[in-house]
Design a protein around this motif. Structure first.
Motif, short mmCIF file in Angstrom:
data_model
loop_
_atom_site.label_atom_id
_atom_site.label_comp_id
_atom_site.label_asym_id
_atom_site.label_seq_id
_atom_site.Cartn_x
_atom_site.Cartn_y
_atom_site.Cartn_z
N ALA A 147 0.84 -1.19 0.00
CA ALA A 147 0.00 0.00 0.00
C ALA A 147 0.88 1.24 0.00
N ASP A 148 0.41 2.27 -0.72
CA ASP A 148 1.16 3.51 -0.84
C ASP A 148 2.58 3.19 -1.32
N GLN A 149 3.59 3.50 -0.53
CA GLN A 149 4.97 3.21 -0.94
C GLN A 149 5.60 2.09 -0.12
N SER A 150 4.81 1.39 0.69
CA SER A 150 5.40 0.41 1.60
C SER A 150 4.85 -1.00 1.36
N VAL A 151 5.65 -1.98 1.77
CA VAL A 151 5.25 -3.39 1.76
C VAL A 151 5.40 -3.91 3.19
N THR A 152 4.32 -4.46 3.75
CA THR A 152 4.35 -5.04 5.09
C THR A 152 4.16 -6.55 4.98
N VAL A 153 5.07 -7.29 5.59
CA VAL A 153 5.03 -8.76 5.56
C VAL A 153 4.89 -9.27 6.99
N THR A 154 3.94 -10.17 7.20
CA THR A 154 3.77 -10.87 8.47
C THR A 154 4.13 -12.33 8.24
N ALA A 155 4.97 -12.90 9.12
CA ALA A 155 5.45 -14.27 8.91
C ALA A 155 5.64 -14.95 10.26
N ARG A 156 5.92 -16.26 10.19
CA ARG A 156 6.16 -17.04 11.40
C ARG A 156 7.34 -17.98 11.15
N LEU A 157 8.27 -17.99 12.09
CA LEU A 157 9.47 -18.81 11.96
C LEU A 157 9.21 -20.22 12.49
N HIS A 158 9.61 -21.23 11.71
CA HIS A 158 9.49 -22.63 12.09
C HIS A 158 10.89 -23.24 12.19
N GLY A 159 11.08 -24.08 13.20
CA GLY A 159 12.37 -24.74 13.38
C GLY A 159 13.29 -24.05 14.35
N GLU A 182 14.82 -4.09 11.22
CA GLU A 182 14.53 -4.68 12.52
C GLU A 182 13.05 -5.06 12.56
N PRO A 183 12.74 -6.34 12.70
CA PRO A 183 11.33 -6.75 12.70
C PRO A 183 10.65 -6.50 14.04
N GLU A 184 9.34 -6.45 14.00
CA GLU A 184 8.54 -6.46 15.22
C GLU A 184 8.28 -7.91 15.58
N VAL A 185 8.75 -8.35 16.74
CA VAL A 185 8.66 -9.75 17.16
C VAL A 185 7.57 -9.90 18.21
N GLU A 186 6.68 -10.89 18.01
CA GLU A 186 5.61 -11.14 18.97
C GLU A 186 6.16 -11.85 20.21
N GLY A 187 5.34 -11.92 21.24
CA GLY A 187 5.77 -12.49 22.51
C GLY A 187 6.14 -13.96 22.45
N ASP A 188 5.59 -14.70 21.47
CA ASP A 188 5.92 -16.12 21.37
C ASP A 188 7.27 -16.36 20.72
N ARG A 189 7.94 -15.30 20.27
CA ARG A 189 9.27 -15.35 19.65
C ARG A 189 9.27 -16.16 18.36
N ARG A 190 8.12 -16.32 17.74
CA ARG A 190 8.03 -17.01 16.45
C ARG A 190 7.43 -16.10 15.36
N SER A 191 6.35 -15.42 15.72
CA SER A 191 5.70 -14.54 14.76
C SER A 191 6.41 -13.19 14.71
N PHE A 192 6.50 -12.63 13.52
CA PHE A 192 7.15 -11.33 13.36
C PHE A 192 6.60 -10.64 12.13
N SER A 193 6.86 -9.35 12.03
CA SER A 193 6.45 -8.57 10.86
C SER A 193 7.48 -7.49 10.60
N PHE A 194 7.49 -7.00 9.37
CA PHE A 194 8.37 -5.87 9.03
C PHE A 194 7.73 -5.08 7.91
N THR A 195 8.06 -3.80 7.88
CA THR A 195 7.55 -2.90 6.85
C THR A 195 8.73 -2.26 6.13
#
Length: 270
Positions: A147-159, A182-195
């Motif tokens: 959207a606009d000039q940015s790309v935001t990705v939400t993901a989850r790390l496995h392993g 630097e991503p935003e990391v959720e409290g479970d230390r698996r899910s994260f997002s970056f813009t």
């Protein structure tokens, strides 16, 4: 008018949640059949890896061959053949019904290392094959927003879990040029997002190029490719198509590669 496909040996398959694939074969005049999976070699390279599976009568009288979850397949594309008797001539298999329902929500459960994924699919020329991924760790894309000039990705790390100093790295393909976020990391230390501000890719790498996307779970750790592997789609590139972000005369577009990994393409408009 194109001629119809010849009637040939076929195999349907069912995949369970643990990754086991049960092939159901329709054969005639086969004495001691076997199912062969061959890792498709790179162009100009010799064949190196195959797996033979025994064919037996199932409870319902069908002929079945089982690829157990514990049998490791190297990452790549595996073509399926039938041998009507041991050491017999290979025959490519046409696909029957593929029941992949157990794979649809595969990203909803955490995977331990190694991450082993196998997805049966139909090749461009109409034969049965299995797409395999095998990775120490993997970051599964859950959502992409452009959207606009940015790309935001939400993901989850496995392993593996994300530790201190976790970063997202975009690397300009074929060069040593990289951009670190630097991503935003959720409290479970698996899910994260970056813009990402798309203009930064143009400013750093110019108006033509491809940026591959990785996550480093902590400082100085090996990186994991970010992509989408954990469902029933073997080839995502032409199916999941995202809109481009236009910056003057340049377009920036997130896309999935032929390996279902996430990249961003920067292209100058004609």
């Amino acid at each position: 008018m194109s001629s119809p496909l010849r009637t040939e040996s076929r195999a349907g398959c069912t995949v369970d949640a643990g990754g086991r694939i049960t092939f159901g074969l329709r054969l005639t005049s086969a004495a001691r059949p076997q199912l062969l999976l061959r890792l498709r070699p790179k162009k100009g390279q010799p064949e190196e890896v195959t797996h033979l599976l025994d064919v037996e009568a199932g409870d319902d009288g069908r002929l079945i061959a089982v690829l157990p979850a514990g049998l490791t397949l190297c990452e790549g594309r595996w073509d399926a053949y039938v041998l009507r008797e041991p050491d017999g001539r290979r025959e490519r298999l046409r696909p029957g019904i593929r029941d992949l329902r157990a794979l649809v929500d595969g990203s909803s459960r955490d995977r331990s290392s190694p991450i082993a994924v196998r997805v049966p699919y139909v090749t461009k020329d109409g034969y049965l094959a299995v797409r395999s991924w095998l990775r120490t760790m993997h970051a599964e894309v859950e959502r992409i927003q452009a959207a606009d000039q940015s790309v935001t990705v939400t993901a989850r790390l496995h392993g593996r879990s994300l530790g201190q100093g976790a970063t997202v790295r975009l690397r300009l393909r074929g060069t040593s040029t990289a951009r670190t976020l630097e991503p935003e990391v959720e409290g479970d230390r698996r899910s994260f997002s970056f813009t990402l501000d798309s203009s930064e890719l143009v400013d750093v790498g110019g108006d033509n190029g491809v940026w591959d996307v990785f996550v480093l779970p902590e400082e100085n750790a090996p990186s994991a490719r970010i992509g989408r592997l954990l469902d029933d789609v073997a080839d995502r590139k032409g199916i999941f198509v995202y809109p481009s972000i236009t910056l003057g005369a340049t377009d920036v577009r997130p896309y999935y590669t032929v390996d279902n990994d996430l990249s961003l393409e920067v292209t100058r408009q004609n």
